[in-house]
Design an enzyme around this catalytic site. Structure first.
Site, PDB file in Angstrom:
ATOM      1  N   LYS A 178      15.286-110.758  -0.773  1.00  0.00           N
ATOM      2  CA  LYS A 178      14.350-111.301  -1.511  1.00  0.00           C
ATOM      3  C   LYS A 178      12.936-110.513  -1.586  1.00  0.00           C
ATOM      4  CE  LYS A 178      12.805-115.091   1.401  1.00  0.00           C
ATOM      5  NZ  LYS A 178      11.221-114.835   1.454  1.00  0.00           N
ATOM      6  N   THR A 179      12.481-110.118  -0.658  1.00  0.00           N
ATOM      7  CA  THR A 179      11.085-109.580  -0.573  1.00  0.00           C
ATOM      8  C   THR A 179      11.120-108.202  -1.241  1.00  0.00           C
ATOM      9  OG1 THR A 179      10.585-110.527   1.701  1.00  0.00           O
ATOM     10  CG2 THR A 179       9.238-108.739   0.907  1.00  0.00           C
ATOM     11  N   ASP A 215       7.409-117.474  -3.920  1.00  0.00           N
ATOM     12  CA  ASP A 215       8.257-117.237  -2.872  1.00  0.00           C
ATOM     13  C   ASP A 215       8.468-118.539  -2.120  1.00  0.00           C
ATOM     14  OD1 ASP A 215      10.287-115.993  -1.339  1.00  0.00           O
ATOM     15  OD2 ASP A 215       8.712-115.110  -0.067  1.00  0.00           O
ATOM     16  N   GLU A 216       9.645-118.683  -1.487  1.00  0.00           N
ATOM     17  CA  GLU A 216       9.953-120.048  -0.796  1.00  0.00           C
ATOM     18  C   GLU A 216       9.847-121.253  -1.533  1.00  0.00           C
ATOM     19  OE1 GLU A 216      11.463-119.347   1.918  1.00  0.00           O
ATOM     20  OE2 GLU A 216      10.614-117.800   2.794  1.00  0.00           O
ATOM     21  N   GLN A 230      17.679-123.423   2.958  1.00  0.00           N
ATOM     22  CA  GLN A 230      16.736-123.116   3.959  1.00  0.00           C
ATOM     23  C   GLN A 230      15.410-124.049   3.813  1.00  0.00           C
ATOM     24  OE1 GLN A 230      16.014-118.847   4.985  1.00  0.00           O
ATOM     25  NE2 GLN A 230      17.303-118.678   3.354  1.00  0.00           N
ATOM     26  N   ARG A 263      18.721-116.091  11.643  1.00  0.00           N
ATOM     27  CA  ARG A 263      17.625-115.198  12.349  1.00  0.00           C
ATOM     28  C   ARG A 263      18.110-113.837  12.870  1.00  0.00           C
ATOM     29  NH1 ARG A 263      14.981-116.083   8.535  1.00  0.00           N
ATOM     30  NH2 ARG A 263      16.588-117.311   7.809  1.00  0.00           N
TER      31      ARG A 263
END
Length: 806
Positions: free
Chosen positions: A53-54, A239-240, A278, A660
């Protein structure tokens, strides 16, 4: 460093970025490419863990600048950590060069600080306002509650602060809170809220929740201000998005707009990126509905799913998919990768928490010994911070280098807070909380009585505490004895002398050195016999180093900028004291996480093992991850066991923990765990049952000593290695044909006590009690029982429980 540019009246045509469109899109998969090139209405990018996504966000920004010829000053990108913002800014700069500095790329709070400083006069505030953190808030609320004669035992400052924070996150102002108060607690909270907010304004300060709430109210109350930012920022990226609360959600809507305004300005092009799977910050007010109902909020929105993972092995992803798919009402999404299956997940059932920590330490040592991983490649996750203690003990004993993230942070240490308070007073003399913190630090003869007299005078005259101190020096405050007046005069003179340094343009680190010397703070610690005070001196030296590095880095950035650079009204000048304090105020836990490739001095470049909660680990990744404490009541947390909504969030937290890991994943649990000074026994986490059996290699299944713990067929399961005993009975569990953890036949010999809520019981140790909740079935059955004076106890019902149902 964020920089601000004035936009030209019209954006001139520009040449495409070097390399052109092909370079930006060639290495993207089809879904990523679609997200980067989308134009028009709102866009929701559902980005699975590790799906790049980044990369999508940074390529989209570069595409806007290079292909769609958008001026960089028209772009606002919002993230949740300073580290993420810096990474995004650096990546874009690598693609398009220095003009990326004209963008606003920052956290929600940093962005709001910039707007509030620019618009401070509109809110009748000074642009040099202070930013209060949770400790400052608690201090001020304590003062307010005391002045309002509120019983601190019945209404603790922490409780009042939490309720006020919740109100602000829901955008409820003091007047509305007072009008809506329906019980005594709400009325007390509203009473404190009103006075607390008045004193914040008087101190020229915002608390953390104010930064967003007051920005929202600014945009809603002043259409001309809202229109300025609507015209300025034509592209808003968030974002997020799954972690936004109601206030942040409203802020995004106000900035981007949903319909043309009265002046005909169209909504900005809004792109939000996130993953409902998430969403793990409900306890902070995050609302999962913001991402789940994005298409309802923006009816013409388009949605793109990113499911290809570039981080983990397929084994790890399959485990994550298997866990999260148990959550109801979620958007179907399955992570996949083309990088291969990789190693199996390693499972371990420990006798107790020390055994679990020893296993983790042994595995880390073995990986390092074989050269398969450096210490910095490894992270150990746990559900709550108090679980770190046993790992620290074992790691210290074995000499493993480690760092705990999320403990007492550098800027929360007393001596550091004292110095920051001095600097705040110099930057904002009206900052009452900081002023009262350092009034008698170090001791200078201004006692509690003198402080109370000055505070009473300030309240009576409706002036600030700083103004009341100057009245005291001029003899305008009755009841102060001459000794106190003299001490206060010395303090005010000291602040004036230090203030002259600010006026003369002294660097931040020079001002800090002067505060340490002229107040006598440093010499008092250096002359102390307390070993902790010597550590405090080292911390203060580190703070001076931080200030010096801030000055040096700022000077380099400013020198490197082109002539377009201008400072907007109200925004702190680069390198100034207010700019330094702003940066310090906005530091977050995640920003202190050690870099995976960064070593510590003397460690041979191998770095340190990182210990942290799963919540802190959000957004990070490690080659090797240990997920510990997977027991019902620990993870998932006890409070979630009877609440389907909270249990769904705990499952999302487990999904985050699993994803992770890049190459190796370990899951472990303990048969017994020390809690509140007493051993407790919890059944295995239900999340272990949800891991496909063929993906897990259980290194150990049964406890080493007979008579306590689970038998070999318990989760984690697999092929038993030996018969065990339970409650005096011997059992031998057959292996599970699928390898999935399960209870073996030996358990049939032990009848679980069947209880219902409301049943009365008698326990050999705790006495008479009443069942208040039940959870699980069969060997997983547990009951929480209120034993009156003995407290509430959660017990497993399988085995020789010394308890009978009445």
């Amino acid at each position: 460093m964020d920089t601000l540019f004035d936009l030209p009246a019209e954006t001139p045509a520009r040449k495409p970025a070097s390399g052109g469109q092909a370079d930006l899109l060639d290495d993207l998969n089809p879904s990523q490419r679609e997200a980067v090139t989308h134009a028009g209405g709102p866009l929701l990018v559902v980005a699975g863990a590790g799906s790049g996504k980044t990369r999508v966000l940074t390529r989209r920004i570069a595409y806007l600048l290079g292909q769609r010829r958008v001026h960089p000053g028209e772009i606002m990108a919002i993230t949740f950590t300073n580290k993420a913002a810096a990474e995004m800014r650096d990546r874009v700069a690598a693609l398009v060069g220095r003009r990326a500095n004209a963008m606003w790329v920052s956290t929600f709070h940093s962005m709001c600080v910039r707007i509030l400083r620019r618009e401070a006069k509109t809110l009748d505030m000074s642009s040099s306002f202070s930013i209060y953190d949770s400790d400052d808030t608690k201090r001020l609320i304590t003062l307010v509650a005391r002045d309002l004669d509120i019983d601190p035992k019945r209404y603790a400052a922490r409780t009042l602060a939490i309720h006020i924070s919740n109100l602000k996150n829901e955008l409820v102002d003091p007047d509305e809170a007072s009008a809506n108060a329906a019980n005594d607690l709400e009325r007390r909270v509203a009473e404190v809220y009103v006075e607390y907010q008045r004193r914040l304004n008087q101190a020229n300060a915002f608390d953390f929740d104010d930064l967003i709430m007051r920005t929202v109210s600014l945009l809603q109350a002043f259409p001309d201000v809202a229109e300025y930012y609507r015209r300025r920022f034509r592209h808003v990226l968030v974002d997020e998005y799954q972690d936004t609360n109601h206030a942040q959600y409203t802020l995004v809507r106000e900035l981007a707009g949903t319909t043309p305004n009265e002046s005909g300005v169209e909504p900005a092009e809004l792109v939000v990126v996130g993953d409902a799977d998430q969403s793990i910050y409900a306890f902070r007010g995050a609302t999962i509905r913001n991402i789940e109902e994005f298409e309802r909020d923006f009816p013409n929105a388009h949605t793109i799913l990113l499911e290809q993972n570039y981080r983990s092995t397929q084994t790890i992803l399959s485990a994550a998919n298997a866990v999260i798919e148990r959550n109801p009402n979620r958007r179907a999404k399955r992570l996949w990768t083309d990088s291969g299956d990789g190693e199996k997940i390693v499972g371990y059932v420990a006798d107790n928490d020390h055994d679990e920590a020893a296993f983790v330490a042994g595995e880390i040592d073995a990986l390092a010994e074989k050269g398969e991983a450096d210490y910095s490649d490894v992270a150990v996750f746990y559900r709550t911070n108090n679980q770190s203690r046993v790992f620290e003990e074992i790691f210290i004993r074995l000499g493993l280098p480690y760092k705990v993230v999320g403990g007492v942070r550098f800027y929360e240490r007393r001596e550091v807070r004292d110095m920051i308070a001095y600097l705040r007073v110099l930057a904002n003399p009206e900052d009452t909380v900081s002023l009262r913190r350092v009034l008698n630090v170090p001791k200078r003869g201004i006692g509690d009585r003198a402080e109370a007299v000055v505070a009473t005078h300030a309240e009576r005259e409706r002036i600030s505490f700083a103004a009341a101190l100057r009245d005291a020096v001029e003899g305008k405050v009755p009841l102060l004895n001459p000794r106190s007046v003299k001490a206060i005069g010395g303090f005010v003179g000291l602040l004036d002398e230090l203030g002259d340094l600010i006026t003369s343009g002294a660097e931040v680190h020079d001002v800090l050195e002067a505060v340490l010397d002229k107040t006598g703070y440093r010499i008092e610690l250096e002359e102390s016999d307390d070993p902790q005070d010597h550590t405090r001196v080292e911390n203060l030296d580190e703070l001076v180093t931080v200030a010096r590095e801030f000055t040096e880095i700022t000077a380099e950035v400013v020198a490197d900028e082109n002539a377009e650079l201008v400072v907007e009204p109200g925004v702190p000048a680069p390198g100034s004291l207010p700019a330094f304090l702003e940066r310090v105020s906005l530091v977050a836990d995640a920003d202190s996480v050690p870099s995976p490739d960064g070593g510590e001095e003397g460690d041979g470049g191998a770095g340190v093992v990182t210990l942290m909660t799963v919540h802190t680990a959000k957004g990070l990744e490690y080659p090797v991850v240990f997920c510990t404490g997977w027991e019902d009541g620990v993870f998932p947390h006890m409070r979630a066991l009877g609440d389907p909504t909270e249990l769904a969030e705990e499952r999302r937290l487990a999904y985050v923990a699993i994803t992770r890991a890049r190459k190796r994943l370990y899951v472990s649990r303990a048969i017994t765990r020390s809690a509140w000074g007493q051993p407790s026994m919890n059944p295995a986490s239900r999340f272990l049952d949800e891991l496909p059996g063929d993906l897990v290699d259980w290194r150990r299944l049964e406890p080493s000593s007979a008579g306590f713990g689970f038998g070999s067929g318990s989760r984690g399961g697999g092929t038993p290695r030996a018969a065990t005993t339970w409650g005096g009975r011997r059992s031998s569990s057959p292996s599970s044909s699928s390898g999935t953890p399960s209870f073996g036949k030996g358990w049939k010999d032990t009848v679980a006590l069947k209880l219902d809520v409301g049943d009365r019981v008698s326990h050999d140790k705790y006495g008479l009690g009443t069942v208040i909740s039940c959870d699980g079935v069969g060997p997983r059955a547990t009951a929480t029982i209120d034993f009156g004076a003995a407290g509430k106890v959660r017990l497993m019902l399988i085995g020789s429980v010394p308890m009978v149902k009445l």
